[in-house]
Design an enzyme around this catalytic site. Structure first.
Site, PDB file in Angstrom:
ATOM      1  N   SER A  44      24.133  27.737  61.096  1.00  0.00           N
ATOM      2  CA  SER A  44      24.531  27.316  62.446  1.00  0.00           C
ATOM      3  C   SER A  44      23.355  27.411  63.409  1.00  0.00           C
ATOM      4  O   SER A  44      23.399  26.837  64.507  1.00  0.00           O
ATOM      5  CB  SER A  44      25.690  28.179  62.954  1.00  0.00           C
ATOM      6  OG  SER A  44      25.422  29.563  62.783  1.00  0.00           O
ATOM      7  N   GLU A 114      28.879  27.594  50.507  1.00  0.00           N
ATOM      8  CA  GLU A 114      30.131  26.982  50.939  1.00  0.00           C
ATOM      9  C   GLU A 114      30.790  26.194  49.818  1.00  0.00           C
ATOM     10  O   GLU A 114      30.112  25.544  49.020  1.00  0.00           O
ATOM     11  CB  GLU A 114      29.875  26.027  52.117  1.00  0.00           C
ATOM     12  CG  GLU A 114      29.346  26.696  53.364  1.00  0.00           C
ATOM     13  CD  GLU A 114      29.136  25.717  54.505  1.00  0.00           C
ATOM     14  OE1 GLU A 114      28.667  26.152  55.571  1.00  0.00           O
ATOM     15  OE2 GLU A 114      29.442  24.512  54.329  1.00  0.00           O
ATOM     16  N   GLU A 181      37.290  29.914  57.113  1.00  0.00           N
ATOM     17  CA  GLU A 181      37.077  29.285  58.418  1.00  0.00           C
ATOM     18  C   GLU A 181      38.132  28.219  58.702  1.00  0.00           C
ATOM     19  O   GLU A 181      38.373  27.335  57.883  1.00  0.00           O
ATOM     20  CB  GLU A 181      35.678  28.663  58.492  1.00  0.00           C
ATOM     21  CG  GLU A 181      35.393  28.007  59.834  1.00  0.00           C
ATOM     22  CD  GLU A 181      33.938  27.615  60.030  1.00  0.00           C
ATOM     23  OE1 GLU A 181      33.629  27.033  61.086  1.00  0.00           O
ATOM     24  OE2 GLU A 181      33.117  27.897  59.134  1.00  0.00           O
TER      25      GLU A 181
END
Length: 278
Positions: A44, A114, A181
């Site tokens: 991020s 991920e 998430e």
């Protein structure tokens, strides 16, 4: 410094785990002073630090550079670093090269990847090589194009069951923790109950084993919009803009610097400089 064993005990004892992103020395230092349990050097950083529109442009070199700074600022905190886009969707050999570089060169204690599918074998492969791995399911920002945008995942029974299966596979492959998430809180609770490893939620409700937020979102620093799941605990952005604006005004009007901000020479040396000393 807390370790994998400590985080497992925290889950068993019902003690929530706190995780916060950090991308440089000062943010890491402040996170450690605030006694955050775990720091995430997230990709991020591409959006909140480097100004990209997504996490996709972030490179292995970026992650190494920022993690090294975080390690210098938080020497006693467990640090997880994201493997960036396409650094582990390659051959297992190239994945290992990228993972080895991040761990050896940056000092990260664990890596985060991920998704599921082929990523499950990657988790297994890295774990067997001695690299702790944190899994990440639900909304996976690196795949946001495929997911159709930043949307809540697992809202229907079929996709929810798939996430539960994937979570179990991540644990079986050796993941030491799982980030969830943007998933419904009921689903997050169910997954947390069925896993022995800690779940860290971001937009996943209260019934997980811990929470993670982005540093810049939490303190309102350089961000204009934040997701629904973010709580801003303070706003340093307003104070920073106010301070810089005052600096600009005082320079323009001659109020800064004052004499107390300046250095002087002895009078005789000043005379000598201007030719007044024989």
């Amino acid at each position: 410094m807390k370790t994998k064993t400590d985080f497992l005990k925290m889950k068993e004892q019902g003690e929530p785990i706190t995780m916060l992103t950090a991308y440089d020395y000062p943010s890491a230092k402040l996170a450690e002073e605030a006694k955050v349990d775990m720091i995430l050097v997230g990709d991020s950083l591409g959006m909140v630090v480097l100004g990209y529109d997504s996490t996709v442009p972030v490179t292995v070199e970026d992650m190494i550079h920022h993690t090294k700074a975080v390690r210098r600022g938080a020497k006693e905190t467990f640090i997880v670093t994201d493997m960036p886009f396409m650094s582990y969707h390659v051959s297992l050999q190239d994945t290992m090269i990228n993972a080895r570089r991040i761990v050896q060169e940056s000092g990260a204690h664990a890596l985060k990847v991920e998704g599921a599918g082929e990523v499950i074998s990657t988790i297994h492969y890295l774990t067997n090589a001695g690299i702790p791995v944190v899994a990440h399911l639900g909304l996976t920002p690196q795949s946001v194009g495929v997911l159709g945008g930043y949307k809540v995942q697992g809202k229907d029974a079929e996709s929810a069951k798939k996430l539960i299966e994937d979570a179990k596979k991540c644990e079986e492959a050796g993941a030491i923790a799982l980030v969830l998430e943007c998933v419904p809180m009921q689903l997050a609770e169910l997954i947390s109950e069925q896993l022995t490893i800690p779940t860290i939620g971001i937009g996943a409700g209260q019934k997980v084993d811990g929470q993670v937020l982005v540093y810049h979102d939490l303190i309102s620093y350089g961000v204009n919009r934040v997701p629904k799941f973010v709580k801003q605990y303070t706003s340093v952005q307003e104070e920073i803009v106010r301070g810089i604006s005052q600096y600009v005004t005082e320079v323009k009007t001659g109020q800064f610097p004052e004499e107390k901000h300046s250095f002087t020479m002895k009078e005789e040396e000043c005379l000598a400089l201007y030719g007044g000393k024989q």
